[in-house]
Design a protein around this motif. Structure first.
Motif, mmCIF file in Angstrom:
data_model
loop_
_atom_site.group_PDB
_atom_site.id
_atom_site.type_symbol
_atom_site.label_atom_id
_atom_site.label_comp_id
_atom_site.label_asym_id
_atom_site.label_seq_id
_atom_site.Cartn_x
_atom_site.Cartn_y
_atom_site.Cartn_z
ATOM 1 N N SER A 32 -2.065 -1.657 -8.428
ATOM 2 C CA SER A 32 -1.364 -0.459 -8.726
ATOM 3 C C SER A 32 -2.272 -0.004 -10.170
ATOM 4 O O SER A 32 -2.574 1.474 -10.235
ATOM 5 C CB SER A 32 -0.085 -0.401 -9.251
ATOM 6 N N ARG A 33 -2.609 -0.947 -10.890
ATOM 7 C CA ARG A 33 -3.593 -0.369 -12.205
ATOM 8 C C ARG A 33 -4.898 -0.085 -11.674
ATOM 9 O O ARG A 33 -5.391 0.958 -12.159
ATOM 10 C CB ARG A 33 -3.664 -1.343 -12.977
ATOM 11 N N ILE A 34 -5.279 -0.790 -10.612
ATOM 12 C CA ILE A 34 -6.651 -0.202 -10.043
ATOM 13 C C ILE A 34 -6.701 1.065 -9.387
ATOM 14 O O ILE A 34 -7.345 1.885 -9.430
ATOM 15 C CB ILE A 34 -7.196 -1.348 -9.151
ATOM 16 N N ALA A 35 -5.478 1.144 -8.992
ATOM 17 C CA ALA A 35 -5.225 2.515 -7.905
ATOM 18 C C ALA A 35 -5.249 3.713 -8.864
ATOM 19 O O ALA A 35 -5.845 4.808 -8.831
ATOM 20 C CB ALA A 35 -3.855 2.462 -7.206
ATOM 21 N N ASN A 36 -4.533 3.389 -9.997
ATOM 22 C CA ASN A 36 -4.641 4.594 -11.099
ATOM 23 C C ASN A 36 -5.999 4.969 -11.675
ATOM 24 O O ASN A 36 -6.321 6.031 -11.960
ATOM 25 C CB ASN A 36 -3.544 4.082 -12.260
ATOM 26 N N LEU A 86 -4.510 -2.407 -0.959
ATOM 27 C CA LEU A 86 -5.200 -1.586 -1.950
ATOM 28 C C LEU A 86 -4.648 0.140 -1.423
ATOM 29 O O LEU A 86 -4.210 0.922 -2.097
ATOM 30 C CB LEU A 86 -6.591 -1.665 -2.149
ATOM 31 N N GLN A 87 -4.691 0.147 -0.029
ATOM 32 C CA GLN A 87 -4.328 1.475 0.368
ATOM 33 C C GLN A 87 -3.039 1.955 0.125
ATOM 34 O O GLN A 87 -2.676 3.074 -0.412
ATOM 35 C CB GLN A 87 -4.633 1.590 2.037
ATOM 36 N N ASP A 96 -5.254 10.338 -1.118
ATOM 37 C CA ASP A 96 -5.603 10.162 0.324
ATOM 38 C C ASP A 96 -6.483 9.178 0.596
ATOM 39 O O ASP A 96 -7.538 9.199 -0.215
ATOM 40 C CB ASP A 96 -6.060 11.491 0.795
ATOM 41 N N THR A 97 -6.170 8.295 1.638
ATOM 42 C CA THR A 97 -7.177 7.107 1.934
ATOM 43 C C THR A 97 -7.383 6.857 3.475
ATOM 44 O O THR A 97 -6.474 7.361 4.183
ATOM 45 C CB THR A 97 -6.666 5.734 1.211
ATOM 46 N N VAL A 127 -12.191 5.915 1.033
ATOM 47 C CA VAL A 127 -12.470 5.145 2.113
ATOM 48 C C VAL A 127 -12.683 3.726 1.525
ATOM 49 O O VAL A 127 -13.515 3.380 0.838
ATOM 50 C CB VAL A 127 -13.628 5.640 2.763
ATOM 51 N N ILE A 128 -11.738 2.893 2.427
ATOM 52 C CA ILE A 128 -11.905 1.391 2.072
ATOM 53 C C ILE A 128 -12.431 0.763 3.044
ATOM 54 O O ILE A 128 -11.862 0.986 4.308
ATOM 55 C CB ILE A 128 -10.463 0.974 1.853
#
Ligand code: UDP
Length: 236
Positions: A32-36, A86-87, A96-97, A127-128
């Motif tokens: 969640s930290r990485i996502a932010n 991660l998505q 959006d991913t 895009v992952i």
């Protein structure tokens, strides 16, 4: 956007980086930290591709007595678990991913289609890239180099546990020296632990710079994109 050094980036996250303190599995506080941090980039108009590793779940070399290709396929599947994790963290904060996999599993994610990946990026979707290259005997570092070349990324952001490239292991040697800058040949000749040699050669052949930095310090992904001096830069 004016002070942004790179417009389209490829972020490589090792599986280990997603495991947090546990050393195994996914720590959702970390994702969640990485996502932010990724969201900040997207909000700045930067196009973000991400390759995730699988070492927090399984690496081919864990299967000592196994058939190597089977062990590697297990590793590739591990990257898919991480990609979905991660998505989920990204989507939960409104980013959006799309996950694209190199091994087809169409109920779970899209197959990797370069043109489609480019279109997603242009639309501001993250895009992952999962399942590595889809081939055994490769790594997700090589995947990051390959996909970066394919999507014409300006840079690979190599987020690690250590905060750059050292001449020896900084955990073992207190006098280990951190490099600010290196070229690809130095990395290969000195056998430095940046990426594996296949990945480094691919970056060299395609002139893709690599910024190696520590993920533990918050805000580093953005600093890397702004071209601030963090970690080690590997380039021509
Ligand atoms: N792997 C593979 N082909 C690829 C990418 C990955 O066979 O193109 C397998 C390999 O077994 C590897 C595992 O997937 O050990 C997990 O990837 P990696 O070790 O690169 O993950 P990381 O160290 O970044 O967590």
């Amino acid at each position: 956007m004016s002070n942004v050094k790179y417009k389209r980036v490829m972020l490589k996250l090792s599986g280990e980086a997603l495991a947090g303190k546990n050393g195994y599995g996914i720590d959702f506080e970390v994702t969640s930290r990485i996502a932010n941090e990724i969201k900040e980039l997207v909000d700045m108009g930067i196009q973000v591709g991400a390759v995730v590793g699988g070492g927090n779940i399984w690496r081919g070399r864990n299967g000592e007595n196994m058939d190597r290709t089977t062990a590697d396929y297990m590793g590739m599947l591990a990257t898919c678990i991480n990609a979905l994790g991660l998505q989920d963290s990204l989507e939960s904060i409104g980013v959006d991913t799309r996950v694209q996999t190199a091994i087809e599993m169409k109920e779970v994610a899209e197959p990797f289609i370069r043109r489609r990946a480019m279109r997603h990026l242009e639309k501001g979707r993250v895009v992952i890239f999962a399942a590595g290259t889809g081939n055994p005997y490769f790594s997700t570092d090589t995947t990051a180099a390959l996909r970066a070349a394919e999507i014409e990324a300006d840079v690979i952001l190599l987020a690690k546990k250590v905060d750059g490239v050292y001449d020896k292991d900084p955990h073992k040697y207190s006098n280990a020296k951190k490099y600010d800058k290196l070229n690809y040949i130095e990395v290969l000749e000195k056998g430095l632990q940046v990426m594996d040699s296949t990945a480094t050669s691919l970056c060299m052949d395609n002139s893709i710079p690599i910024v190696v930095f520590g993920l533990d310090a918050p805000g580093n992904i953005k600093k890397a994109v702004l071209g601030e001096k963090i970690g080690t830069i590997v380039s021509k």
